[in-house]
Scaffold this motif. Sequence first.
Motif, PDB file in Angstrom:
ATOM      1  N   CYS A 190       9.013  -2.738  -6.017  1.00 50.47           N
ATOM      2  CA  CYS A 190       8.031  -2.852  -4.936  1.00 50.47           C
ATOM      3  C   CYS A 190       8.478  -3.923  -3.936  1.00 50.47           C
ATOM      4  O   CYS A 190       9.067  -4.920  -4.334  1.00 50.47           O
ATOM      5  CB  CYS A 190       6.668  -3.257  -5.512  1.00 50.47           C
ATOM      6  SG  CYS A 190       5.389  -3.301  -4.262  1.00 50.47           S
ATOM      7  N   LYS A 192       6.190  -4.987  -1.467  1.00 53.89           N
ATOM      8  CA  LYS A 192       4.972  -5.464  -0.788  1.00 53.89           C
ATOM      9  C   LYS A 192       4.785  -6.979  -0.908  1.00 53.89           C
ATOM     10  O   LYS A 192       4.188  -7.600  -0.037  1.00 53.89           O
ATOM     11  CB  LYS A 192       3.741  -4.741  -1.370  1.00 53.89           C
ATOM     12  CG  LYS A 192       3.600  -3.307  -0.897  1.00 53.89           C
ATOM     13  CD  LYS A 192       2.910  -3.258   0.449  1.00 53.89           C
ATOM     14  CE  LYS A 192       2.632  -1.847   0.943  1.00 53.89           C
ATOM     15  NZ  LYS A 192       3.805  -1.010   1.085  1.00 53.89           N
ATOM     16  N   PHE A 193       5.232  -7.577  -2.002  1.00 57.61           N
ATOM     17  CA  PHE A 193       5.117  -9.029  -2.205  1.00 57.61           C
ATOM     18  C   PHE A 193       3.691  -9.548  -1.993  1.00 57.61           C
ATOM     19  O   PHE A 193       3.468 -10.540  -1.291  1.00 57.61           O
ATOM     20  CB  PHE A 193       6.104  -9.790  -1.311  1.00 57.61           C
ATOM     21  CG  PHE A 193       7.533  -9.677  -1.776  1.00 57.61           C
ATOM     22  CD1 PHE A 193       8.400  -8.768  -1.213  1.00 57.61           C
ATOM     23  CD2 PHE A 193       7.990 -10.478  -2.813  1.00 57.61           C
ATOM     24  CE1 PHE A 193       9.711  -8.639  -1.662  1.00 57.61           C
ATOM     25  CE2 PHE A 193       9.307 -10.367  -3.271  1.00 57.61           C
ATOM     26  CZ  PHE A 193      10.164  -9.434  -2.694  1.00 57.61           C
ATOM     27  N   CYS A 194       2.695  -8.867  -2.586  1.00 64.81           N
ATOM     28  CA  CYS A 194       1.347  -9.436  -2.570  1.00 64.81           C
ATOM     29  C   CYS A 194       1.473 -10.824  -3.190  1.00 64.81           C
ATOM     30  O   CYS A 194       2.198 -11.004  -4.175  1.00 64.81           O
ATOM     31  CB  CYS A 194       0.387  -8.559  -3.368  1.00 64.81           C
ATOM     32  SG  CYS A 194       0.290  -6.875  -2.711  1.00 64.81           S
ATOM     33  N   TYR A 196      -0.001 -12.805  -5.128  1.00 65.89           N
ATOM     34  CA  TYR A 196      -0.322 -13.132  -6.531  1.00 65.89           C
ATOM     35  C   TYR A 196       0.562 -12.362  -7.519  1.00 65.89           C
ATOM     36  O   TYR A 196       0.494 -12.598  -8.723  1.00 65.89           O
ATOM     37  CB  TYR A 196      -1.787 -12.755  -6.820  1.00 65.89           C
ATOM     38  CG  TYR A 196      -2.086 -11.312  -6.475  1.00 65.89           C
ATOM     39  CD1 TYR A 196      -1.809 -10.291  -7.363  1.00 65.89           C
ATOM     40  CD2 TYR A 196      -2.587 -10.975  -5.219  1.00 65.89           C
ATOM     41  CE1 TYR A 196      -2.035  -8.968  -7.032  1.00 65.89           C
ATOM     42  CE2 TYR A 196      -2.827  -9.651  -4.876  1.00 65.89           C
ATOM     43  CZ  TYR A 196      -2.550  -8.657  -5.793  1.00 65.89           C
ATOM     44  OH  TYR A 196      -2.763  -7.343  -5.448  1.00 65.89           O
ATOM     45  N   CYS A 197       1.401 -11.435  -7.025  1.00 66.57           N
ATOM     46  CA  CYS A 197       2.017 -10.445  -7.906  1.00 66.57           C
ATOM     47  C   CYS A 197       3.467 -10.756  -8.266  1.00 66.57           C
ATOM     48  O   CYS A 197       4.276 -11.105  -7.425  1.00 66.57           O
ATOM     49  CB  CYS A 197       1.961  -9.064  -7.253  1.00 66.57           C
ATOM     50  SG  CYS A 197       2.536  -7.762  -8.359  1.00 66.57           S
ATOM     51  N   VAL A 199       5.444  -8.490  -9.822  1.00 69.34           N
ATOM     52  CA  VAL A 199       6.194  -7.233  -9.937  1.00 69.34           C
ATOM     53  C   VAL A 199       7.426  -7.154  -9.035  1.00 69.34           C
ATOM     54  O   VAL A 199       8.507  -6.760  -9.489  1.00 69.34           O
ATOM     55  CB  VAL A 199       5.262  -6.018  -9.721  1.00 69.34           C
ATOM     56  CG1 VAL A 199       6.054  -4.731  -9.621  1.00 69.34           C
ATOM     57  CG2 VAL A 199       4.241  -5.930 -10.851  1.00 69.34           C
ATOM     58  N   PRO A 200       7.348  -7.523  -7.742  1.00 70.48           N
ATOM     59  CA  PRO A 200       8.554  -7.429  -6.908  1.00 70.48           C
ATOM     60  C   PRO A 200       9.723  -8.272  -7.448  1.00 70.48           C
ATOM     61  O   PRO A 200      10.879  -7.981  -7.178  1.00 70.48           O
ATOM     62  CB  PRO A 200       8.074  -7.963  -5.555  1.00 70.48           C
ATOM     63  CG  PRO A 200       6.615  -7.687  -5.559  1.00 70.48           C
ATOM     64  CD  PRO A 200       6.185  -7.916  -6.973  1.00 70.48           C
ATOM     65  N   GLN A 234       4.897   1.763  -8.601  1.00 73.02           N
ATOM     66  CA  GLN A 234       4.043   0.600  -8.359  1.00 73.02           C
ATOM     67  C   GLN A 234       3.179   0.809  -7.135  1.00 73.02           C
ATOM     68  O   GLN A 234       2.098   0.273  -7.026  1.00 73.02           O
ATOM     69  CB  GLN A 234       4.913  -0.649  -8.163  1.00 73.02           C
ATOM     70  CG  GLN A 234       5.916  -0.938  -9.249  1.00 73.02           C
ATOM     71  CD  GLN A 234       5.263  -1.325 -10.572  1.00 73.02           C
ATOM     72  OE1 GLN A 234       4.052  -1.537 -10.614  1.00 73.02           O
ATOM     73  NE2 GLN A 234       6.053  -1.378 -11.625  1.00 73.02           N
ATOM     74  N   ASN A 235       3.727   1.638  -6.193  1.00 71.65           N
ATOM     75  CA  ASN A 235       3.025   1.848  -4.924  1.00 71.65           C
ATOM     76  C   ASN A 235       3.447   3.210  -4.401  1.00 71.65           C
ATOM     77  O   ASN A 235       4.222   3.335  -3.466  1.00 71.65           O
ATOM     78  CB  ASN A 235       3.421   0.694  -3.994  1.00 71.65           C
ATOM     79  CG  ASN A 235       3.035   0.954  -2.588  1.00 71.65           C
ATOM     80  OD1 ASN A 235       2.154   1.768  -2.318  1.00 71.65           O
ATOM     81  ND2 ASN A 235       3.727   0.308  -1.677  1.00 71.65           N
ATOM     82  N   HIS A 270      -1.569   2.320  -2.928  1.00 75.99           N
ATOM     83  CA  HIS A 270      -1.820   1.121  -2.134  1.00 75.99           C
ATOM     84  C   HIS A 270      -2.525   1.589  -0.864  1.00 75.99           C
ATOM     85  O   HIS A 270      -2.004   2.456  -0.158  1.00 75.99           O
ATOM     86  CB  HIS A 270      -0.514   0.429  -1.755  1.00 75.99           C
ATOM     87  CG  HIS A 270      -0.718  -0.929  -1.148  1.00 75.99           C
ATOM     88  ND1 HIS A 270      -1.367  -1.116   0.056  1.00 75.99           N
ATOM     89  CD2 HIS A 270      -0.359  -2.159  -1.585  1.00 75.99           C
ATOM     90  CE1 HIS A 270      -1.395  -2.406   0.342  1.00 75.99           C
ATOM     91  NE2 HIS A 270      -0.790  -3.068  -0.640  1.00 75.99           N
ATOM     92  N   ARG A 309      -2.346  -8.393   1.335  1.00 74.04           N
ATOM     93  CA  ARG A 309      -2.589  -6.968   1.048  1.00 74.04           C
ATOM     94  C   ARG A 309      -2.463  -6.097   2.287  1.00 74.04           C
ATOM     95  O   ARG A 309      -2.443  -4.864   2.171  1.00 74.04           O
ATOM     96  CB  ARG A 309      -3.966  -6.769   0.404  1.00 74.04           C
ATOM     97  CG  ARG A 309      -4.109  -7.355  -0.975  1.00 74.04           C
ATOM     98  CD  ARG A 309      -3.309  -6.577  -2.022  1.00 74.04           C
ATOM     99  NE  ARG A 309      -3.893  -5.269  -2.310  1.00 74.04           N
ATOM    100  CZ  ARG A 309      -3.266  -4.345  -3.075  1.00 74.04           C
ATOM    101  NH1 ARG A 309      -2.074  -4.588  -3.569  1.00 74.04           N
ATOM    102  NH2 ARG A 309      -3.834  -3.171  -3.299  1.00 74.04           N
TER     103      ARG A 309
HETATM  104  S1  SF4 Z   1       0.128  -5.693  -6.403  1.00 72.14           S
HETATM  105 FE1  SF4 Z   1       1.132  -3.707  -6.347  1.00 72.14          FE
HETATM  106  S2  SF4 Z   1       1.704  -3.429  -4.215  1.00 72.14           S
HETATM  107 FE2  SF4 Z   1       1.311  -5.616  -4.488  1.00 72.14          FE
HETATM  108  S3  SF4 Z   1       3.312  -6.507  -4.972  1.00 72.14           S
HETATM  109 FE3  SF4 Z   1       2.295  -6.005  -6.913  1.00 72.14          FE
HETATM  110  S4  SF4 Z   1       3.063  -3.973  -7.472  1.00 72.14           S
HETATM  111 FE4  SF4 Z   1       3.486  -4.285  -5.280  1.00 72.14          FE
END
Ligand code: SF4
Length: 472
Positions: A190, A192-194, A196-197, A199-200, A234-235, A270, A309
């Motif tokens: 992903c 997006k680099f929200c 708090y996340c 995952v990226p 993820q998105n 998303h 977001r």
């Molecule tokens: S919350 Fe979802 S869209 Fe946002 S960075 Fe994490 S995986 Fe990506």
Amino acid sequence: MQLPDMKEARHRTKTEVLVKNDYVLTEEEKVLGVGKTYFVKTYGCQMNEHDSENIRAILEQMGYKPSTDIEDADLVILNTCAIRENAHNKVFGLLGRIKHARQSKNVMVGFCGCMAQEEVVVDAIMHKYKWIDFVFGTHNIQSLPSILEKATKTNTQQIEVLSCEGEIQENIPVKRDNKYKAWVNIMYGCDKFCTYCIVPYTRGKQRSRLPKDIVCEVESLVKDGYKEVTLLGQNVNAYGKDLNIDYTMANLLEDVAKTGIERVRFVTSHPWDFNDEMIDIIAKYDNIMPYIHLPLQSGSSKILKLMGRRYTKEQYLELVNNLKTKIPNCSLTTDIIVGFPGETQEDFEETLEVVNVCKYDSAFTFIFSPREGTPAAKMEDNISLEEKENRLYELNELINKYSKENNDKYLNKIVPVLLEDYSSKNSSLKGYTDTMKLVNVKADSSYLGKIVNVKITSVKTWSMDGEIVELQ
Ligand code: SF4
């Protein structure tokens, strides 16, 4: 030794993604597990569940046999999740028990998944958990055979974690958990680099599989008698944006629907990339299920901005209104975080307001959990734990109310259910409606794998009971 590097993991370039088909076992790797058993413990999301299906298939190609009990296995692999602190705590809790079990039995222990991509975790493994035999990451599952062989031969801790943008490995074997419904990865990572996340950083840059590879996988699942596929990413709405071809998630959904598979689902969406084209395709095909998981995270545009977001409360509500207008029987679920740094009582009430408008069928709700290395972890956390818990409690009360209200509408209705497994209820099978409602149905095993019409006879907040009225 290859250690994770969060700084490297943040890096993004325009380099084209390599699609590889070179997974192969050596003769030695093919016999490494003969006479031995394995147990894979999975934490977290559907992505991890599917990765574990790959890991199991690889181990069985190496000669290992599945063990139903972690205590009895010769090899234990923990496929971990890094999304929140309590996921961490659960994993370290189990490691404590495994350490104890190792005193009476020679067990090999492997560690993988998103926590393996975190510097602090691998540092702890190198210094405090030296008895863990090997560690690999989310980018190199296909390297499990060689890492396992090295750890077995050298009897030294092997750590191979790649912090990179990532590639696509196409020909990894899979041992699916269910015979009637299947996970199908459509993309990885992903961008997006929200704020708090994690995952990226743990899953790399967004990389879409080629449409032909996905459609081909679904077609072979149809041939194998599968009734349902869930397209994973993820998105997912951003599918295809990195492929430099004019092909979107709407195109992919249509091509998958045309394979003749009876049920198509997709997670996770998303709001920012969810366009009309996609909504029209979902509305057009009966075999694309009227169920959308659409994370909100917060109902306050101020907090959404701090989260990175890229949509506002108003834009989210407009999207939901569009969805419900074009797909009237659509069920809607979401993810919501309370107690994000800077969230005032007013911000929280805006979240409740959105819930009152959307009347979700269910929701995953969480208290904000700072992830080391993410921007939000550096934000001032100015809300007391007690206040966070009060907000979570109030939110869950509201979510439960609407979940029950929505389920009540199903009473005495006849709905299609894919009976996919045995239920914990006596002489019952369980399955999901097209709108993703869990139903327990009195039926014998001959109905397993069938999509049947079920009359709903009783409803609860999170499940329903029903009886078969006719076969489709
Ligand atoms: S919350 Fe979802 S869209 Fe946002 S960075 Fe994490 S995986 Fe990506």
